[in-house]
Write a protein that holds these residues in place. Structure first.
Motif, mmCIF file in Angstrom:
data_model
loop_
_atom_site.group_PDB
_atom_site.id
_atom_site.type_symbol
_atom_site.label_atom_id
_atom_site.label_comp_id
_atom_site.label_asym_id
_atom_site.label_seq_id
_atom_site.Cartn_x
_atom_site.Cartn_y
_atom_site.Cartn_z
ATOM 1 N N TYR A 220 -7.982 7.596 -7.665
ATOM 2 C CA TYR A 220 -8.256 8.432 -8.829
ATOM 3 C C TYR A 220 -8.453 7.647 -10.124
ATOM 4 O O TYR A 220 -9.287 8.032 -10.948
ATOM 5 C CB TYR A 220 -7.161 9.487 -8.986
ATOM 6 C CG TYR A 220 -7.149 10.405 -7.796
ATOM 7 C CD1 TYR A 220 -8.180 11.315 -7.580
ATOM 8 C CD2 TYR A 220 -6.146 10.335 -6.841
ATOM 9 C CE1 TYR A 220 -8.202 12.134 -6.466
ATOM 10 C CE2 TYR A 220 -6.148 11.158 -5.728
ATOM 11 C CZ TYR A 220 -7.177 12.051 -5.548
ATOM 12 O OH TYR A 220 -7.201 12.861 -4.445
ATOM 13 N N SER B 80 -3.252 6.236 -4.273
ATOM 14 C CA SER B 80 -3.724 7.314 -5.161
ATOM 15 C C SER B 80 -4.294 6.747 -6.449
ATOM 16 O O SER B 80 -5.317 7.232 -6.948
ATOM 17 C CB SER B 80 -2.583 8.280 -5.486
ATOM 18 O OG SER B 80 -2.233 9.013 -4.340
ATOM 19 N N ALA B 81 -3.651 5.722 -6.987
ATOM 20 C CA ALA B 81 -4.161 5.098 -8.216
ATOM 21 C C ALA B 81 -5.537 4.476 -7.985
ATOM 22 O O ALA B 81 -6.434 4.614 -8.825
ATOM 23 C CB ALA B 81 -3.169 4.055 -8.729
ATOM 24 N N ARG C 36 0.831 -1.214 0.000
ATOM 25 C CA ARG C 36 0.000 0.000 0.000
ATOM 26 C C ARG C 36 0.861 1.259 0.000
ATOM 27 O O ARG C 36 0.802 2.082 0.905
ATOM 28 C CB ARG C 36 -0.961 -0.025 1.174
ATOM 29 C CG ARG C 36 -1.936 -1.175 1.035
ATOM 30 C CD ARG C 36 -3.271 -0.888 1.649
ATOM 31 N NE ARG C 36 -4.123 -2.043 1.473
ATOM 32 C CZ ARG C 36 -4.588 -2.785 2.464
ATOM 33 N NH1 ARG C 36 -4.326 -2.477 3.718
ATOM 34 N NH2 ARG C 36 -5.352 -3.821 2.206
ATOM 35 N N TRP C 37 1.630 1.404 -1.035
ATOM 36 C CA TRP C 37 2.419 2.612 -1.222
ATOM 37 C C TRP C 37 1.487 3.761 -1.536
ATOM 38 O O TRP C 37 0.388 3.569 -2.081
ATOM 39 C CB TRP C 37 3.413 2.427 -2.362
ATOM 40 C CG TRP C 37 4.436 1.362 -2.112
ATOM 41 C CD1 TRP C 37 5.116 1.120 -0.942
ATOM 42 C CD2 TRP C 37 4.898 0.394 -3.058
ATOM 43 N NE1 TRP C 37 5.984 0.068 -1.110
ATOM 44 C CE2 TRP C 37 5.869 -0.395 -2.399
ATOM 45 C CE3 TRP C 37 4.598 0.120 -4.380
ATOM 46 C CZ2 TRP C 37 6.539 -1.434 -3.029
ATOM 47 C CZ3 TRP C 37 5.263 -0.909 -5.014
ATOM 48 C CH2 TRP C 37 6.220 -1.671 -4.330
ATOM 49 N N PRO C 38 1.877 4.973 -1.225
ATOM 50 C CA PRO C 38 1.032 6.136 -1.535
ATOM 51 C C PRO C 38 0.601 6.191 -3.002
ATOM 52 O O PRO C 38 -0.541 6.542 -3.298
ATOM 53 C CB PRO C 38 1.905 7.334 -1.158
ATOM 54 C CG PRO C 38 2.795 6.805 -0.076
ATOM 55 C CD PRO C 38 3.081 5.371 -0.470
ATOM 56 N N ALA C 39 1.498 5.828 -3.913
ATOM 57 C CA ALA C 39 1.148 5.859 -5.342
ATOM 58 C C ALA C 39 0.036 4.860 -5.663
ATOM 59 O O ALA C 39 -0.863 5.154 -6.462
ATOM 60 C CB ALA C 39 2.376 5.576 -6.209
ATOM 61 N N LEU C 40 0.070 3.683 -5.038
ATOM 62 C CA LEU C 40 -0.986 2.695 -5.272
ATOM 63 C C LEU C 40 -2.316 3.197 -4.722
ATOM 64 O O LEU C 40 -3.348 3.102 -5.391
ATOM 65 C CB LEU C 40 -0.644 1.348 -4.631
ATOM 66 C CG LEU C 40 -1.800 0.339 -4.741
ATOM 67 C CD1 LEU C 40 -1.864 -0.250 -6.136
ATOM 68 C CD2 LEU C 40 -1.710 -0.715 -3.687
#
Length: 154
Positions: free
Chosen positions: A39, A35-36, A29-33
């Motif tokens: 959004y 966010s993906a 659960r990285w921030p980029a995941l």
């Protein structure tokens, strides 16, 4: 839109939701995941919902029996008539997918913040995917003791 067009939209929103749920449940659960999922998952489902709803309600898209004109949400018969069309089913289903994914994302973030293991989260997320309020209800029951252990109720 004809039946094949609605079937394509149905398959597309299902595929999008499934990819987002797999990422949420099984990937780090990285921030980029996260966010993906928010959004590109929830956001695109909301966009698909909005475009098809507005399209049917405005008459730009044919939804089949019970097209947008005169949609009645005030009685069970009125709501039933909306779901008698391919468009109504796809729009309603996309609504469920978007909200259930949003709730699943909130559960995952909240559970991570409360130190609840991914092993415990997995069935809760599954129930949220399959029957949104059931998964949410289970999390709300389990959440309270986890929040107490942290000494807060956020």
């Amino acid at each position: 839109m004809d039946s094949e067009g609605w079937a394509f939209v149905f398959s597309a929103v299902n595929g999008l939701a499934l990819i987002a749920w797999i990422g949420l449940a099984f990937l780090p659960r990285w921030p980029a995941l996260l966010s993906a999922v928010m959004y590109l998952g929830v956001g695109l489902l909301c966009l698909a919902y909005s475009m098809t709803l507005i399209g049917v309600m405005s008459g730009l898209l044919a939804g089949g029996a019970g097209d947008g004109a005169g949609a009645d949400f005030s009685s069970i018969e009125g709501v039933r008539s909306i779901f008698l069309s391919d468009g109504g089913v796809v729009i309603g289903w996309t609504h469920y997918l978007a909200f259930d994914l949003f709730v699943g994302l909130w559960i995952a973030r909240d559970a991570d913040a409360k130190g609840v293991s991914r092993f415990i989260q997995a069935p809760i997320l599954f129930f949220t995917l399959m029957a949104g309020p059931l998964g949410l209800g289970i999390w709300l029951i389990l959440r309270e003791p986890a929040a107490r252990r942290q000494g807060r109720f956020q």
